[in-house]
Design a protein around this motif. Structure first.
Motif, short mmCIF file in Angstrom:
data_model
loop_
_atom_site.label_atom_id
_atom_site.label_comp_id
_atom_site.label_asym_id
_atom_site.label_seq_id
_atom_site.Cartn_x
_atom_site.Cartn_y
_atom_site.Cartn_z
N ALA A 76 -4.20 -3.23 -12.41
CA ALA A 76 -4.08 -4.42 -11.60
C ALA A 76 -3.56 -4.22 -10.41
O ALA A 76 -3.93 -4.74 -9.20
N ALA A 77 -2.97 -3.21 -10.04
CA ALA A 77 -2.32 -2.77 -8.85
C ALA A 77 -3.53 -2.51 -7.71
O ALA A 77 -3.08 -2.15 -6.39
N PHE A 120 0.92 -1.16 0.10
CA PHE A 120 0.00 -0.08 0.03
C PHE A 120 0.75 1.20 -0.08
O PHE A 120 1.62 1.52 0.98
N TYR A 121 0.98 1.88 -1.11
CA TYR A 121 1.88 2.99 -1.11
C TYR A 121 1.00 4.38 -1.52
O TYR A 121 -0.17 4.32 -1.34
N ALA A 122 1.88 5.21 -1.52
CA ALA A 122 1.05 6.83 -1.64
C ALA A 122 0.05 6.90 -2.59
O ALA A 122 -1.14 7.20 -2.47
N LYS A 123 0.38 6.36 -3.75
CA LYS A 123 -0.66 6.19 -4.88
C LYS A 123 -2.00 5.63 -4.64
O LYS A 123 -3.00 6.03 -4.67
N GLU A 124 -1.81 4.38 -4.04
CA GLU A 124 -2.96 3.29 -3.57
C GLU A 124 -3.83 4.34 -2.36
O GLU A 124 -5.00 4.44 -2.46
N GLY A 125 -2.97 4.98 -1.68
CA GLY A 125 -3.46 6.04 -0.26
C GLY A 125 -4.45 6.91 -1.06
O GLY A 125 -5.64 6.88 -0.51
N PHE A 126 -3.96 7.92 -1.86
CA PHE A 126 -4.73 8.71 -2.66
C PHE A 126 -5.86 8.03 -3.45
O PHE A 126 -6.94 8.53 -3.14
N ALA A 127 -5.59 7.10 -4.10
CA ALA A 127 -6.76 6.39 -4.90
C ALA A 127 -7.98 6.04 -3.99
O ALA A 127 -9.08 6.20 -4.38
N VAL A 128 -7.76 5.47 -2.71
CA VAL A 128 -8.79 4.74 -2.06
C VAL A 128 -9.50 6.03 -1.43
O VAL A 128 -10.78 5.97 -1.51
N VAL A 129 -8.75 7.17 -1.04
CA VAL A 129 -9.44 8.48 -0.37
C VAL A 129 -10.30 8.92 -1.79
O VAL A 129 -11.57 8.94 -1.59
N ALA A 130 -10.10 9.32 -2.65
CA ALA A 130 -10.72 9.68 -3.64
C ALA A 130 -11.78 8.80 -4.21
O ALA A 130 -12.98 9.40 -4.13
N LEU A 131 -11.47 7.82 -4.49
CA LEU A 131 -12.48 6.71 -4.98
C LEU A 131 -13.70 6.58 -3.72
O LEU A 131 -14.91 6.55 -4.44
N SER A 132 -13.38 6.58 -2.53
CA SER A 132 -14.24 6.13 -1.61
C SER A 132 -15.19 7.48 -1.33
O SER A 132 -16.37 7.39 -1.15
N TRP A 133 -14.64 8.78 -1.67
CA TRP A 133 -15.48 9.98 -1.22
C TRP A 133 -16.42 9.83 -2.61
O TRP A 133 -17.59 10.33 -2.49
N PHE A 147 -7.78 11.48 -11.57
CA PHE A 147 -8.23 11.71 -12.89
C PHE A 147 -6.85 11.55 -13.84
O PHE A 147 -6.93 11.91 -15.17
N ALA A 148 -5.79 11.42 -13.18
CA ALA A 148 -4.53 11.32 -14.08
C ALA A 148 -4.43 9.98 -14.76
O ALA A 148 -4.79 8.97 -13.97
N PRO A 149 -4.09 9.90 -15.91
CA PRO A 149 -3.99 8.79 -16.74
C PRO A 149 -3.20 7.63 -16.15
O PRO A 149 -3.22 6.65 -15.91
N SER A 150 -1.84 8.23 -15.49
CA SER A 150 -0.89 7.24 -15.28
C SER A 150 -1.44 6.68 -13.81
O SER A 150 -0.94 5.29 -13.69
N THR A 151 -2.36 6.89 -13.08
CA THR A 151 -2.71 6.30 -11.92
C THR A 151 -3.66 5.04 -12.51
O THR A 151 -3.60 3.98 -11.80
#
Lengths: 479, 459
Positions: free
Chosen positions: A476-477, A59-72, A467-471
């Protein structure tokens, strides 16, 4: 891992909705079917997400941000179900706007007839403010065992302010302490409001709304025309909830010195005092006595500065100077580590001090000076992140103003509506003033403003990274 | 427990992370913002920026109420000062990392003043580990328990080995030797094997036994490899090499140390009477060949550079040196090595962290509990081997293992029992008694007390 977390969050949300079901049963149950149905849908989706076996435990920074944004986003979309199924709104966009406004503690409403909302759904409307105020993931962290190693990534993405400090060694304990402080303050306010003659239902919904610095009320008139006592209680608590919660922890530990010497708190109080002084003098002719003018300017300045959004009078009718002061307070918001919105007083401090240093550097090119807050040096990356954050949120503000302006409202209404949403305040001026609501706006504006609320609450980056494509390139991550 | 760790370097971070995963409240202090940020991302702990040897920083970190302070900065003097201040502030126990032999010697002299409960010397610990490996050349790693009464070695099944294709039941029938295979690593997975488990080529076995039994077993299985190591080539005259020379003094192993720094070489030559010190570039292939790289019984790479160590280790193996042991500071590099390319890889960081971990675990127990005496990690930390001292009284004492088995956690094995200096490889009729040393192998972690091996109370 991301889906797993989202599942846990939705299940927590379903558990919270059970409270509303219980309230619905005891208050007539007109909305019982809608609440139970929504609850089941949310729980089923939550279990479905939990079924997806995580392939990676990391669980890294990217996943942390993704979890927060997606859950909201998910919470706003699914939390809207009771409003839609209960017939409060006929349009799904309206329901989502209202839910996003609740979770992000904005308090901007698209509902004209609030008193007709059944009590169960009405309680849900204020409960989501209470939960959204401290952060949903922080709540989940406090009650569920999560992966311990990298919990800071979540804390950092959800807790407002330029830097996050933990109170105690474990994230879980920190989250529990914060929620305990938060809950106790809310209960105290509810009891004080009940002493002032409010019914328990109104008192608790109002207290939760204040605690999250949201601003939903269960009455159409809101705080206009309430007794002076009730207004004073709400005013004081709005300010209390806009202060960094870590300070309450220091007070509990009897470290009063640390709490009193806090530089952000001093700035916060000074700015508040200055704003109240200007507004009081400015609105003096409109009130019968100085005391009354002071009372109302103090209440409304507290409401706007804490980004709650209650109103004791229709401040839209105040002179332009007062309204401009209020607009500025919207932007500033409360302190870091509180439930308030806005860009936070501590960031303002860093911006002002950095600006001053740069100015000195023009005169003395070799000038060396570190920026200090609470007499501790602020590192260069923090200053830089504050500058970038400010630039980004202002750019998004102006972009949103452009999009909302398509509706053709006055400049005052357009600008203040975006300010009110992106800084999580609630009411603006003109067509979205304290006695008006957002119902008459177009669907596009409502979507833009709902996104603004999420961007403002999560402080830009989680939403932008989502919304960044790289995310998304390596999906699979997320499993 | 509340634990303060000063220094967020490699060792400090490893310890803090492990302790925080075990549920302790950790405060990490370091004056380098960068490593501190890394620590904050890796673990659930409070990270404080500041000089750990400053009493103001320490008191802000709550050292006064802390149970343990661990000083793991790179400098002995700073570590000792940290402990001194922490002791004065009221920390219950202090642990210092001390590397310089001179400081290590005076540590005993000062231990009261420093309130020092434990001094860890990573270099010495690494040297001890290497000397154990040199004694048992077919082992990939050697851990000891019960003051050397039990040894746990890792060996790999190579082709043409008679262990291949044997189930554990057949294994015991065939060898009639009191050894126990307590963990098997196969590729990425690891097992705690049962009787029907069949061994395959390439498996890495972890075997526990009394040293003499083990030697007998290894002679049977690895007849060619079990000859005694007579000469050993060491590259890099680091502190570990210094300690290693002292360790192998009695073992009659001829040590040849190649060191490129003239001053260091002089120092070693003066201090080490039984070792041959050679001044020369330790990456110089011709020099290494001249000094008998191809005929050395053992090759040990101990320079400060991980890359140099690994490359020279690979080249030594290629040239035909016997046992190859390599020291690395950063284990990430070893991930690229093919399985079995180098016999043993030694990480002073991990050894130190394990030592401190054991100590802290033993502290978590009250004196009448059966506390942890030793902890060793196997298979990259996925399996733990623990030694407990069985104390007091407990319903499980005296119960035959056949019956006790029902109450044990899954994937847990009682590997050895040491009673009155005698090592027992337990069968179904043996039992644990008060006063025993019990060695447990388990996939579960965080056992602090012998009673933790049970899933519930015994009825």
């Amino acid at each position: 891992m991301v889906f797993n977390m989202l599942g846990k969050i939705l299940l927590s949300m379903a558990a919270l909705m059970v409270i509303c079901v219980i309230i619905s049963v005891f208050t007539g149950g007109r909305d019982l079917v809608a609440l139970v149905l929504s609850d089941v849908i949310i729980a089923v989706i939550g279990v479905g997400l939990l079924m997806i076996r995580p392939t990676k435990a990391s669980f890294y920074a990217k996943e942390g941000f993704a979890v927060v944004a997606l859950s909201w986003i998910l919470m706003s979309l699914l939390g809207a179900l009771p409003f839609l199924l209960g017939g409060v709104f006929t349009s799904y966009i309206d329901a989502v706007f209202e839910t996003a406004s609740g979770f992000t503690t904005t308090g901007a409403t698209v509902c004209g007839a609030i008193e007709r909302i059944p009590h169960g759904i009405g309680f849900w409307r204020c409960l989501i403010i209470f939960i959204g105020g401290m952060g949903v993931l922080v709540f989940v962290m406090a009650v569920l065992p999560l992966s311990k190693e990298r919990s800071m990534h979540i804390m950092r993405a959800e807790v407002p302010g330029p830097s996050v400090s933990k109170l105690v060694a474990k994230s879980k304990d920190s989250a529990l302490i914060l929620y305990a402080i938060y809950f106790v303050l809310m209960i105290i306010e509810a009891v004080l409001l009940m002493i002032g003659g409010m019914s328990p239902y109104t008192a608790f919904t109002t207290a939760m709304s204040t605690a999250g610095t949201g601003g939903f009320m269960v009455t159409d008139a809101g705080y206009i025309g309430q007794s002076t006592y009730l207004q004073v209680v709400a005013g004081v608590f709005m300010m209390l909830f806009a202060v960094n919660f870590n300070l309450y922890f220091y007070i509990i530990l009897k470290k009063f010195g640390v709490a009193v010497k806090n530089e952000e708190l001093r700035w916060f109080l000074l700015i508040y005092a200055g704003a109240v002084a200007i507004i009081t003098v400015n609105v003096l002719p409109r009130f019968s006595s100085f005391g009354e003018a002071l009372h109302h300017s103090a209440f409304n300045a507290a409401s706007i500065y804490s980004t709650t959004g209650f109103a004791s009078v229709d401040f839209d009718k105040w002179p332009t100077l007062s309204k401009c002061v209020l607009l500025l307070l919207m932007l500033l918001g409360g302190c870091a580590g509180s439930t308030a919105g806005g860009i936070k007083t501590s960031r303002v401090m860093i911006l002002v001090k950095n600006g001053w240093n740069e100015l000195r550097r023009l005169a003395h090119p070799k000038y060396v000076r570190t920026l200090r807050i609470d007499d501790k040096p602020v590192s260069e990356p923090v200053v830089r992140s504050v500058l970038v954050y400010f630039t980004a949120i202002m750019a998004l503000t102006f972009l949103s103003i452009l999009l909302v302006s398509i509706d053709g409202y006055s400049v005052e209404s357009t600008v203040s509506s975006v300010f009110a949403c992106i800084f999580n305040v609630g009411p603006g001026f003109g067509a979205v003033g304290p006695v008006e609501n957002f119902a008459h706006m177009s669907a596009l504006s409502k979507i833009v403003l709902a996104l603004d609320m999420l961007i403002g609450r999560l402080e830009v980056w989680p939403m932008l990274l989502l919304f960044a494509p790289s995310t998304w390139r390596n999906r699979a991550a997320f499993r | 427990m509340r634990i303060v760790v000063v220094g967020a370097g490699k060792v400090g971070r490893t310890i803090a992370k492990k302790l925080s995963l075990e549920g302790h409240d950790i405060v990490v202090i370091d004056d380098d913002k960068e490593v501190l940020d890394r620590a904050a991302n890796e673990m659930d702990a409070i990270c404080m920026e500041g000089n750990g040897a400053d009493y103001r920083v320490q008191s802000e970190a709550g050292v006064a109420d802390a149970d343990v302070l661990i000083a793991a900065t790179a400098h002995d003097e700073v570590n000792m000062l940290c402990c001194l201040i922490a002791h004065k502030l009221g920390a219950f126990r202090t642990i210092a990392r001390v590397r310089d032999p001179a400081n290590a010697a005076q540590l005993h002299y000062l231990s009261d003043e420093l309130g020092l409960s434990m001094a860890v010397n990573p270099d010495l610990a690494a040297a001890e580990e290497i000397s154990r490996l040199l004694r048992i050349p077919s082992a990939l790693n050697v851990e000891t328990f019960a003051k050397g009464k039990v040894e746990l070695v890792g060996v790999r099944i190579k082709d043409q080995n008679e262990l291949r294709g044997l189930s554990l039941l057949d294994f015991h029938k065939k060898f009639h030797i009191k050894v126990l295979i307590c963990a098997v690593q196969r590729g990425e997975s690891c097992y705690i094997p049962k009787g029907d488990f069949v061994l395959e080529e390439g498996d890495k076995l972890h075997i526990a036994a009394a040293p003499e039994e083990l030697a007998k077993f290894l002679r049977m299985v690895y007849p060619d490899k079990q000859k005694k190591i007579r000469n050993c080539l060491v590259v890099g005259g680091s502190r570990i090499a210094y300690y290693l020379a002292h360790e192998v003094e009695k073992a009659d192993i001829q040590l040849k140390i190649i060191e490129s720094n003239p001053e260091r070489a002089d120092f070693l030559a003066a201090e080490l009477k039984n070792a041959l010190v050679i001044l020369g570039d330790n990456t110089d292939h011709d020099l290494l060949m001249e000094e008998g790289l191809d005929s050395a019984d053992a090759f040990v790479a101990l320079t400060g550079m991980d890359e140099t160590n690994l490359i020279s280790g690979l080249s030594a193996k290629w040239q035909g040196a016997g046992t190859v042991i390599v020291k690395v500071n950063n284990e990430n590099l070893t991930a690229v090595l093919p399985e079995g390319a180098i016999d043993s890889i030694i990480s002073p960081k991990q050894i130190t962290a394990n030592k401190i971990l054991t100590f802290v675990r033993a502290l978590s127990c009250s004196p009448d509990e059966s506390n942890v005496e030793t902890v060793h990690e196997l298979v990259g930390g996925r399996i733990e081997a623990l030694e407990f001292a069985a104390k007091g009284s407990h319903p499980m004492y005296g119960m035959p293992l056949r019956e006790l088995n029902r109450y044990l956690h899954r994937e847990l094995l009682i590997a050895c029992i040491v009673r009155n200096g005698v090592t027992i490889i337990p069968g179904g009729d043996d039992c644990i008694q008060s006063g025993d040393s019990v060695i447990i192998v388990t996939k579960k972690k965080m056992f602090n007390d012998l009673a933790d091996i049970l899933t519930g109370p015994i009825r």
